[in-house]
Design an enzyme around this catalytic site. Structure first.
Site, PDB file in Angstrom:
ATOM      1  N   GLY C  53     -19.035 -20.442 -30.831  1.00 55.19           N
ATOM      2  CA  GLY C  53     -18.871 -19.505 -29.726  1.00 55.19           C
ATOM      3  C   GLY C  53     -17.400 -19.248 -29.474  1.00 55.19           C
ATOM      4  N   GLY C  55     -16.397 -17.249 -26.571  1.00 52.86           N
ATOM      5  CA  GLY C  55     -16.203 -16.691 -25.229  1.00 52.86           C
ATOM      6  C   GLY C  55     -15.091 -17.443 -24.526  1.00 52.86           C
ATOM      7  N   ALA C  57     -15.108 -20.125 -22.764  1.00 56.43           N
ATOM      8  CA  ALA C  57     -15.141 -21.560 -23.005  1.00 56.43           C
ATOM      9  C   ALA C  57     -14.823 -21.869 -24.475  1.00 56.43           C
ATOM     10  CB  ALA C  57     -16.510 -22.120 -22.623  1.00 56.43           C
ATOM     11  N   ARG C 350     -25.880 -13.478  -3.555  1.00 54.67           N
ATOM     12  CA  ARG C 350     -26.645 -12.699  -4.517  1.00 54.67           C
ATOM     13  C   ARG C 350     -28.143 -12.965  -4.462  1.00 54.67           C
ATOM     14  NH1 ARG C 350     -22.598 -13.389  -9.740  1.00 54.67           N
ATOM     15  NH2 ARG C 350     -21.024 -11.939  -8.987  1.00 54.67           N
ATOM     16  N   GLU C 456     -21.127 -21.442 -19.887  1.00 59.96           N
ATOM     17  CA  GLU C 456     -22.431 -21.099 -19.314  1.00 59.96           C
ATOM     18  C   GLU C 456     -23.562 -21.894 -19.970  1.00 59.96           C
ATOM     19  OE1 GLU C 456     -23.362 -16.904 -19.328  1.00 59.96           O
ATOM     20  OE2 GLU C 456     -25.340 -17.215 -18.461  1.00 59.96           O
ATOM     21  N   ARG C 466     -24.886 -19.395  -8.614  1.00 61.23           N
ATOM     22  CA  ARG C 466     -23.451 -19.363  -8.868  1.00 61.23           C
ATOM     23  C   ARG C 466     -22.777 -18.351  -7.961  1.00 61.23           C
ATOM     24  NH1 ARG C 466     -20.260 -16.110 -11.530  1.00 61.23           N
ATOM     25  NH2 ARG C 466     -21.913 -14.966 -12.573  1.00 61.23           N
TER      26      ARG C 466
END
Lengths: 216, 251, 671
Positions: C53, C55, C57, C350, C456, C466
């Protein structure tokens, strides 16, 4: 050598030689203007730019400018063609704010060069060249008169001037851009200056050619 | 507001990098105009799969105009006829009933085709690797407010940094030049004090990598900026030229 | 060390050690760093780390580990590391800098995050997150991230939902992009230096375990279709969330949970899968051909008012297209958020805003042709501020909305009794982020030794919900400042282990299994496309495992998912061949894992007999319709253990939560 190896260096060479040529045509058109007002003055300028060391040096520098500009233009185009790849787009449209001239600089340049060759044969080959070879030459006005008395000359010159106009409208501001002397504010200003400058120069050339054809 | 249109889709199909490609036409029937362009391609792909054919390969990911993955040269424009938008942000209401829509891959020697409409833009990564960074190791940073940066400089750097690396500039350029892409990164760092320390080294390295990878020479046509989905300005290229020439003259 | 917890209800008697360090909450991380084992620079060169990955992170971890001297192998499925979906984050990143002098502190950021997460996060992890948040901003500025600034040259901040201070740093509406490009630039530097090997268009398909430790991965080159083996001393998974299980979400098209599922099948526990965040302001679904949902920035709720009609006949007229939003006069509008939550109004968190919208639509007050949309109206703010100010704030969002829907929210629609009515936007909640993920301890290590999960794709910091601008913070905290430390504690005794060969029976077996899976998918040769089955999965998930869940619904979902798996196994059709690029095969592989993930979400939701954060069970609500938490029985992290087959139900293992610094309360946004 980064002037040949790097794309930005190559573009700088194009820009510098281009600006030099812009200066040249500007002087040229002003010089021609003298012929309208005073035949003697024009003849004096012609003899001043004859077989003197400074005129020869100027001619050589000018020729070098032309040659470098032309060689680089073919070289860059060749490289750009290769970068583009073999497959062309089936449908391709020019965005509204892209100048037509900017995408056809080579073609316009070739027309200008053809015109220039005609022009050199008609003038330089009869003026500075024979003088260099030690032959006797006529005064400058003589060549203007004889050349423009031929019917085909004016249309050919006008075509040359139109191509030059297109070439200059893009080339002028583009040179500044390549030299890094540009930003978002100056871009529009330079583009306007390009158009005005090219129009004044080419219009003057055209007026002069028309004057020489019909008024002499 | 909402209506359906039918049109012909003319798509470049190419089985692999070395295979011969060609256009193939697909009639599209009753596509709602509030379908996005890529959703329209999804519909076509779904139909192709149902017929047992291979779907059209095209790059796409975020579908909100920021990842830079989508490409496509649609009706003579990279990212299609809309301005300031990527292909994934393009909706079918931009097109007309009965029209033929031509879809081609990015065409540039530096972006070889992988399959159908998908091209390899790895060259962009290589240019960034050559110098698109501030040489700084994680951990040793001073307080963020210790460097004061005028708002105008920060905003301008941000405008340059907005580049999504999609390659539309190269696709639009008749010279296959990557100058807009490279200049956006060079500009971002040239405008910020953090990037000044190695500005000269960066611009030389990135330009040299760009040339090495076979991108063309910029002739200032401005097609790149005109077609850029993120409106990256032409002035970035002037800044790159300036940075590069200054660096070279200093040598 | 905390006591080893054994769960009485669990027959498997699995041990879960969260390895939370000793000491008061504010000293835990300092203590940990002071006492952890390190790897000396010469030895770092001898250790390889796989990071899957790129992203926030993944890229930040890969670059930082490489800067330290480890050899890193970095994988992404896109054509470049810069395309990872972190790039799409809009709002900003939180940090407890207190530059605005409004009383912010590490404790306050910690407290807001735990409260926002409805008291289901692990306290120690969240405190550490708040603690390193400031260093992230310093790091990013040093990298040349062009954050917004004041005229004086200092950094600018904005406020965000769920907080009473301005602590969000931003770069226009593209903060995620700028932070990711920052991490990508550091990554590029390490690639250039040869410390990171970057593999683009590679998808991890399985993880290889040798003697109980993660030692490598099997990845498929998506261009050639070939399986390849990679070995390392440790494996880090940074592959994002599982939002695309719902088919329609704000996630990118390629976002998937296959890497996480591979870890889960190899023994990594999956924690809190039911905690899925639904974002209230997305553009509503317009038809069954839609491929993804577009998020409209949450900032719109600062000036927009959310409403539905008061009268059912008006709603009906809107649904049938006989009326437009602007036709409904002020007195017939129900500003339901302002009505229900007078204190927070349109700015409730949210999950609350999303549920309230669903409640109205379920009662038949939805305002578009599907009946699944509510209005977001700017008439009042335009009247108050003038159209120019409103356009200045939201102009780009209005344009984006118009491009997608052909409606311009800044356009005057009509004037009734001297009052101006502007076109309202239509919005509806959509799946946006997943708080659940692979279970990790304080060191971010999973239950498989040598396997780490960051960003994530782990579960640790956001609890059941979150807060805005916290995802970027967590991704970068894990990648820049946490994992590079904690992984050394694991690697310190690995320095004598030589570079691995991939010619081992374990690699052979793993590759063979993946190959068999691919062959199986190619050979089903049924009739249905991957997307058609994925859409069906999405419908089941949204209908029964979405915003409002019930016991019956979840049981039905589990049954439907079983049938769907059967349909997938028997009736899938993948065209083309397994050699070379095959985009349908890529999707089929991911869909298989989405189905397993869907079941996992449903199991967890069914188990959790309470409502908290993003998980709302309709049986557990107050008379006013608010979420009713059950701290007595569900004050734990639910961890799910794979039982050897996708068809067998997983086993629940609990990690009880211990709060020392914070008193657990009921969230209240009414007064």
């Amino acid at each position: 050598m980064w002037l040949t190896n790097s794309s930005v260096g190559r573009k700088m060479v194009m820009g510098v030689t281009g600006l030099f040529l812009v200066l040249f045509v500007t002087f040229h058109v002003l010089m021609n203007a003298v012929a309208i007002f005073s035949a003697e003055g024009y003849n004096a300028i012609c003899s001043f730019l004859g077989a003197n060391w400074y005129a020869i040096l100027g001619t050589l520098v000018l020729a070098a400018g032309f040659v470098i500009h032309i060689i680089y233009s073919f070289w860059l185009t060749l490289q750009n063609r290769r970068a583009r790849g073999n497959d062309a787009y089936q449908v391709s449209k020019r965005p509204a704010n892209v100048e037509w001239a900017s995408q056809n600089m080579l073609v316009l340049g070739i027309i200008v060069v053809c015109f220039m060759i005609v022009h050199l044969v008609q003038f330089w080959a009869k003026m500075q060249l024979p003088e260099l070879l030690g032959e006797h030459i006529e005064p400058g006005m003589y060549f203007i008169e004889t050349t423009f008395s031929q019917v085909w000359v004016l249309p050919v010159y006008l075509i040359g001037f139109i191509a030059l106009w297109f070439h200059m409208t893009h080339g002028f501001w583009s040179a500044f851009q390549s030299l890094g002397a540009n930003n978002s504010i100056w871009l529009e200003r330079l583009k306007a200056t390009s158009n005005v400058w090219a129009t004044i120069v080419c219009l003057l050339f055209a007026i002069e050619a028309i004057w020489f054809t019909f008024m002499l | 507001m909402e209506s359906n249109i039918s049109f012909t889709l003319k798509v470049w199909r190419q089985a692999g990098p070395k295979e011969q490609g060609g256009f193939k036409e697909y009639p599209m029937k009753d596509i709602p105009t509030d379908t996005s362009f890529l959703e329209m391609l999804d519909i076509l792909n779904e139909q192709l799969v149902e017929k047992g054919e291979e779907p059209i390969a095209f790059d796409h990911d975020c579908r909100e105009g920021i990842c830079g993955m989508c490409s496509l040269y649609i009706n003579g424009h990279p990212h299609g006829p809309a301005t300031g938008a990527t292909t994934c942000q393009l909706y079918m209401r931009r097109f007309h009933d009965g029209e033929t829509i031509t879809v081609e891959p990015w065409r540039s020697a530096a972006f070889p085709i992988i399959k159908d409409l998908m091209v390899d833009r790895n060259a962009f990564d290589k240019i960034q690797q050559a110098g698109g960074y501030v040489s700084f190791n994680c951990g040793g940073a001073q307080d963020a407010n210790a460097i004061l940066i005028p708002k105008t400089a920060a905003d301008e750097a941000m405008d340059s940094a907005t580049c999504i690396g999609c390659g539309a500039c190269v696709a639009a350029c008749k010279n296959g030049s990557a100058m807009l892409f490279v200049s956006a990164k060079v500009s971002q760092f040239a405008l910020l004090p953090q990037g000044r320390a190695e500005a000269a080294r960066r611009v030389k390295a990135m330009v040299s990598k760009m040339d090495e990878l076979g991108f063309g020479n910029c002739t200032n046509t401005g097609a790149c900026a005109a077609e850029c989905p993120k409106n990256i300005k032409l002035s970035n290229i002037a800044r790159l030229n300036r940075e590069f020439l200054c660096a070279k003259f200093k040598d | 060390m905390e006591d080893i917890k054994k769960d009485k209800n669990n027959a498997a008697q699995t041990v879960l050690d969260s390895k939370i360090p000793e000491g008061p909450i504010a000293e835990k991380w300092t203590n940990y760093k002071a006492h952890q084992k390190l790897v000396n620079p010469a030895n770092k060169r001898r250790l390889d780390i796989i990071v899957v990955g790129t992203g926030l992170a993944g890229a930040s971890a890969a670059s930082t580990l490489a800067e330290m001297g480890f050899n890193v192998l970095n994988f992404c499925i896109q054509d470049s590391p810069r395309r990872a979906h972190s790039i799409a984050a809009q709002g900003g990143i939180n940090a407890a800098k207190n530059y605005q002098n409004d009383g912010d502190s590490i404790y306050r950021l910690f407290y807001d995050t735990v409260k926002g997460g409805d008291y289901r996060a692990r306290e120690a992890n969240v405190y550490r997150l708040a603690e390193v948040s400031n260093a992230i901003i310093d790091q990013c500025v040093a990298q040349g991230v062009p954050f917004a600034r004041e005229y004086g040259g200092t950094l600018a901040n904005r406020s965000f939902g769920g907080a009473q201070v301005s602590r969000t740093f931003y770069a226009k509406g593209q903060t995620g992009q700028q932070l990711l490009l920052g991490a990508y630039s550091s990554l590029n530097r390490q690639i250039q230096m040869g410390k990171v090997k970057s593999y683009n268009r590679y998808e991890m398909h399985d993880i290889v375990i040798i003697d109980g430790r993660a030692r490598g991965i099997i990845a498929r080159n998506l261009v050639t279709g070939k399986l390849e083996r990679f070995a390392a001393h440790a494996v880090v998974i940074a592959t994002g969330g599982y939002g695309n299980t719902y088919f329609l979400s704000t996630n990118a098209m390629a976002c998937n949970c296959s890497a996480a599922m591979a870890c889960y099948r190899k023994g990594a526990f999956f924690a809190n899968p039911a905690f899925v965040q639904i974002h209230p302001t997305c553009i509503p679904v317009h038809g069954d051909k839609q491929s993804k949902l577009t998020l409209m920035s949450e900032s719109l709720r600062n000036d927009g008012r959310i409403w539905v009609p008061k009268k059912l006949e008006d709603a009906k007229a809107l649904q049938e297209g006989r009326k437009k939003g602007s036709d409904i006069p002020e007195e017939d509008r129900d500003y339901y958020l302002e009505r229900r939550y007078p204190a927070f109004g349109n700015l409730v968190p949210r999950d609350v805003a999303s549920r309230a919208a669903k409640e109205r639509c379920d009662k038949g007050y939805g305002v578009n042709n599907t009946g699944l949309a509510v209005f977001l109206d700017f008439s009042e703010s335009i009247e108050r501020l003038g159209i120019d100010t409103v356009r200045q704030r939201y102009g780009n969002l209005f344009d984006m909305y118009e491009e997608i829907t052909d409606v311009n929210p800044g356009e005057l629609a009509r004037t009734i009794n001297g009052k101006d009515y502007y076109n309202p936007m239509m919005i509806y909640p959509a799946i946006h982020y997943t708080m659940g993920g692979i279970w990790v301890d304080y060191e971010l290590q999973t239950t498989v030794k040598g396997l780490f999960a960051i960003g994530e794709c782990n579960f640790s910091d956001h609890g059941a919900n979150r807060l805005g601008a916290s995802a970027l913070m967590q991704g970068l905290a894990d990648g820049y400042f946490v994992l590079p430390y904690t992984i050394q504690n694991y690697l310190s005794d690995q320095i004598t282990v030589p570079h691995f060969s991939t010619n081992t029976p374990e690699f052979d077996k793993a590759e063979k299994e993946v190959q068999a899976k691919i062959d199986h998918l190619m050979n089903i040769k049924g009739k249905r496309s991957v997307d058609s089955i994925h859409k069906e999965l999405g419908h089941i998930m949204w209908e029964y495992v979405g915003m409002g869940r019930t016991k019956e619904g979840l049981e039905k979902a589990l049954k439907l998912l079983k049938d769907l798996r059967k349909e997938f196994e028997t009736n899938l059709f993948v065209p083309g061949s397994k050699e070379g690029m095959n985009i349908e095969l890529d999707k089929a592989f991911r869909l298989n894992d989405f189905i397993t993930m869907g079941e996992l979400i449903a199991y967890d939701a069914l188990n959790r007999n309470e409502s908290c954060g993003g998980h709302f069970r309709e049986e557990y609500q107050t008379p006013e319709g608010e979420a009713k938490r059950d701290d007595e029985n569900y004050f734990y992290v639910s961890c799910w253990k794979y039982n050897g087959s996708d068809e067998v139900a997983p086993t629940l293992i609990k990690e009880p939560l211990h709060y020392e610094a914070i008193k657990v309360q009921t969230r209240n946004y009414k007064s």
